[in-house]
Design a protein around this motif. Structure first.
Motif, PDB file in Angstrom:
ATOM      1  N   TYR A   1      -4.915  10.274   9.629  1.00  8.34           N
ATOM      2  CA  TYR A   1      -3.697  10.668   9.007  1.00  8.34           C
ATOM      3  C   TYR A   1      -3.023   9.655   8.663  1.00  8.34           C
ATOM      4  CZ  TYR A   1       1.108  12.111   9.806  1.00  8.34           C
ATOM      5  OH  TYR A   1       2.457  12.498   9.474  1.00  8.34           O
ATOM      6  N   VAL A   2      -2.329   9.396   7.467  1.00  4.60           N
ATOM      7  CA  VAL A   2      -1.525   8.805   6.831  1.00  4.60           C
ATOM      8  C   VAL A   2      -0.175   9.248   6.884  1.00  4.60           C
ATOM      9  CG1 VAL A   2      -1.155   7.302   4.883  1.00  4.60           C
ATOM     10  CG2 VAL A   2      -3.622   8.021   5.449  1.00  4.60           C
ATOM     11  N   GLN A   3       0.784   8.151   7.517  1.00  5.10           N
ATOM     12  CA  GLN A   3       2.190   8.535   7.484  1.00  5.10           C
ATOM     13  C   GLN A   3       2.847   7.544   6.677  1.00  5.10           C
ATOM     14  OE1 GLN A   3       3.883   8.755  11.396  1.00  5.10           O
ATOM     15  NE2 GLN A   3       5.725   9.642  10.580  1.00  5.10           N
ATOM     16  N   ARG A   4       3.642   8.315   5.564  1.00 12.95           N
ATOM     17  CA  ARG A   4       4.142   7.370   4.651  1.00 12.95           C
ATOM     18  C   ARG A   4       5.736   7.024   4.930  1.00 12.95           C
ATOM     19  NH1 ARG A   4       2.925   9.750  -0.912  1.00 12.95           N
ATOM     20  NH2 ARG A   4       4.098   7.886  -1.528  1.00 12.95           N
TER      21      ARG A   4
ATOM     22  N   VAL B   1      -1.672   4.346   9.566  1.00 18.59           N
ATOM     23  CA  VAL B   1      -2.810   5.215   9.553  1.00 18.59           C
ATOM     24  C   VAL B   1      -3.054   5.282  10.917  1.00 18.59           C
ATOM     25  CG1 VAL B   1      -5.361   5.190   8.934  1.00 18.59           C
ATOM     26  CG2 VAL B   1      -3.441   4.117   7.441  1.00 18.59           C
ATOM     27  N   THR B   2      -3.218   6.544  11.343  1.00 19.87           N
ATOM     28  CA  THR B   2      -3.640   7.007  12.859  1.00 19.87           C
ATOM     29  C   THR B   2      -5.126   7.581  12.789  1.00 19.87           C
ATOM     30  OG1 THR B   2      -1.424   7.676  13.234  1.00 19.87           O
ATOM     31  CG2 THR B   2      -3.207   8.139  14.876  1.00 19.87           C
ATOM     32  N   LEU B   3      -5.965   6.837  13.438  1.00 26.07           N
ATOM     33  CA  LEU B   3      -7.442   7.309  13.688  1.00 26.07           C
ATOM     34  C   LEU B   3      -7.379   8.766  14.710  1.00 26.07           C
ATOM     35  CD1 LEU B   3      -9.283   4.012  13.418  1.00 26.07           C
ATOM     36  CD2 LEU B   3      -8.848   5.674  11.684  1.00 26.07           C
TER      37      LEU B   3
ATOM     38  N   ILE C   1      -6.554  14.022   7.112  1.00 26.54           N
ATOM     39  CA  ILE C   1      -6.070  15.332   7.453  1.00 26.54           C
ATOM     40  C   ILE C   1      -4.316  15.078   7.149  1.00 26.54           C
ATOM     41  CG2 ILE C   1      -7.744  15.881   9.293  1.00 26.54           C
ATOM     42  CD1 ILE C   1      -6.099  14.612  11.363  1.00 26.54           C
ATOM     43  N   ASN C   2      -3.921  16.540   7.074  1.00 24.78           N
ATOM     44  CA  ASN C   2      -2.245  16.305   6.902  1.00 24.78           C
ATOM     45  C   ASN C   2      -1.419  16.254   8.009  1.00 24.78           C
ATOM     46  OD1 ASN C   2      -2.240  18.966   7.790  1.00 24.78           O
ATOM     47  ND2 ASN C   2      -2.606  19.750   5.432  1.00 24.78           N
ATOM     48  N   ARG C   3      -0.362  16.054   8.256  1.00 24.86           N
ATOM     49  CA  ARG C   3       0.445  16.197   9.258  1.00 24.86           C
ATOM     50  C   ARG C   3       0.152  17.444  10.206  1.00 24.86           C
ATOM     51  NH1 ARG C   3       5.713  14.520   7.789  1.00 24.86           N
ATOM     52  NH2 ARG C   3       5.854  16.170   6.332  1.00 24.86           N
ATOM     53  N   SER C   4       0.225  18.528   9.712  1.00 28.66           N
ATOM     54  CA  SER C   4       0.082  19.834  10.544  1.00 28.66           C
ATOM     55  C   SER C   4      -1.362  19.782  11.412  1.00 28.66           C
ATOM     56  CB  SER C   4       0.426  21.115   9.770  1.00 28.66           C
ATOM     57  OG  SER C   4      -0.424  21.058   8.630  1.00 28.66           O
ATOM     58  N   GLN C   5      -2.436  19.343  10.545  1.00 27.90           N
ATOM     59  CA  GLN C   5      -3.458  19.302  11.200  1.00 27.90           C
ATOM     60  C   GLN C   5      -3.591  18.322  12.408  1.00 27.90           C
ATOM     61  OE1 GLN C   5      -5.781  18.566   7.432  1.00 27.90           O
ATOM     62  NE2 GLN C   5      -6.805  20.520   7.696  1.00 27.90           N
TER      63      GLN C   5
ATOM     64  N   VAL D   1       0.947  -1.119   0.002  1.00 25.78           N
ATOM     65  CA  VAL D   1      -0.062   0.097   0.272  1.00 25.78           C
ATOM     66  C   VAL D   1       0.880   1.228  -0.078  1.00 25.78           C
ATOM     67  CG1 VAL D   1      -1.724   1.144   1.252  1.00 25.78           C
ATOM     68  CG2 VAL D   1      -1.853  -1.121   1.321  1.00 25.78           C
ATOM     69  N   ASP D   2       0.630   2.238  -0.821  1.00 28.64           N
ATOM     70  CA  ASP D   2       1.395   3.562  -0.880  1.00 28.64           C
ATOM     71  C   ASP D   2       0.660   4.558  -0.436  1.00 28.64           C
ATOM     72  OD1 ASP D   2       4.004   4.621  -1.807  1.00 28.64           O
ATOM     73  OD2 ASP D   2       2.440   5.497  -3.540  1.00 28.64           O
ATOM     74  N   ASP D   3      -0.646   4.829  -0.320  1.00 28.91           N
ATOM     75  CA  ASP D   3      -1.414   5.773   0.295  1.00 28.91           C
ATOM     76  C   ASP D   3      -2.895   5.689   0.283  1.00 28.91           C
ATOM     77  OD1 ASP D   3      -1.811   8.365   1.332  1.00 28.91           O
ATOM     78  OD2 ASP D   3      -1.851   9.218  -0.746  1.00 28.91           O
ATOM     79  N   VAL D   4      -3.539   5.907   1.523  1.00 34.24           N
ATOM     80  CA  VAL D   4      -4.942   5.592   1.619  1.00 34.24           C
ATOM     81  C   VAL D   4      -5.836   6.920   0.876  1.00 34.24           C
ATOM     82  CG1 VAL D   4      -6.622   5.383   3.325  1.00 34.24           C
ATOM     83  CG2 VAL D   4      -4.583   4.413   3.670  1.00 34.24           C
ATOM     84  N   LEU D   5      -6.672   6.646   0.086  1.00 33.34           N
ATOM     85  CA  LEU D   5      -7.457   7.826  -0.627  1.00 33.34           C
ATOM     86  C   LEU D   5      -8.780   8.161   0.029  1.00 33.34           C
ATOM     87  CD1 LEU D   5      -7.058   6.266  -4.271  1.00 33.34           C
ATOM     88  CD2 LEU D   5      -5.685   8.101  -3.218  1.00 33.34           C
ATOM     89  N   GLU D   6      -9.520   7.162   0.607  1.00 32.41           N
ATOM     90  CA  GLU D   6     -10.759   7.503   1.231  1.00 32.41           C
ATOM     91  C   GLU D   6     -10.802   6.093   2.248  1.00 32.41           C
ATOM     92  OE1 GLU D   6     -14.104   7.415  -1.529  1.00 32.41           O
ATOM     93  OE2 GLU D   6     -13.009   8.737  -2.811  1.00 32.41           O
TER      94      GLU D   6
END
Length: 87
Positions: A42-45, A52-54, A21-25, A1-6
């Motif tokens: 929040y997705v951290q790659r 994925v952090t909920l 949300i992004n890192r700063s949010q 998995v490279d990124d979570v879209l939805e």
């Protein structure tokens, strides 16, 4: 998995969409340990994985529920240049 879209949180066959949300949010959230039904993620790659952090963190009443998500898969490396590509 490279990124979570939805993503969505399923509770008793009812899907609730989660907001990405992004890192700063995520960093601006004051109480990251708050529990309840998640509303954001929040997705951290990393090079070899993602996390994925909920937010809110699911509590004991949300145990056994599901997260459904759409993702982008990373293309597998073809290896040496002499390898034949499957098309």
């Amino acid at each position: 998995v490279d990124d979570v879209l939805e993503a969505s949180f399923r509770n008793n066959n009812i899907d609730t969409p989660l907001t990405k949300i992004n890192r700063s949010q995520y960093q601006a959230l004051s109480n990251k340990a708050a529990t309840g039904q998640p509303t954001q993620y929040y997705v951290q790659r990393f090079i070899d994985k993602i996390t994925v952090t909920l937010y809110l963190t699911p509590g004991s009443t949300e145990a056994g529920k599901f997260i459904n998500y759409y993702y982008v898969k990373r293309i597998q490396d073809a290896g040496d240049y002499t390898n034949d590509a499957d098309v």
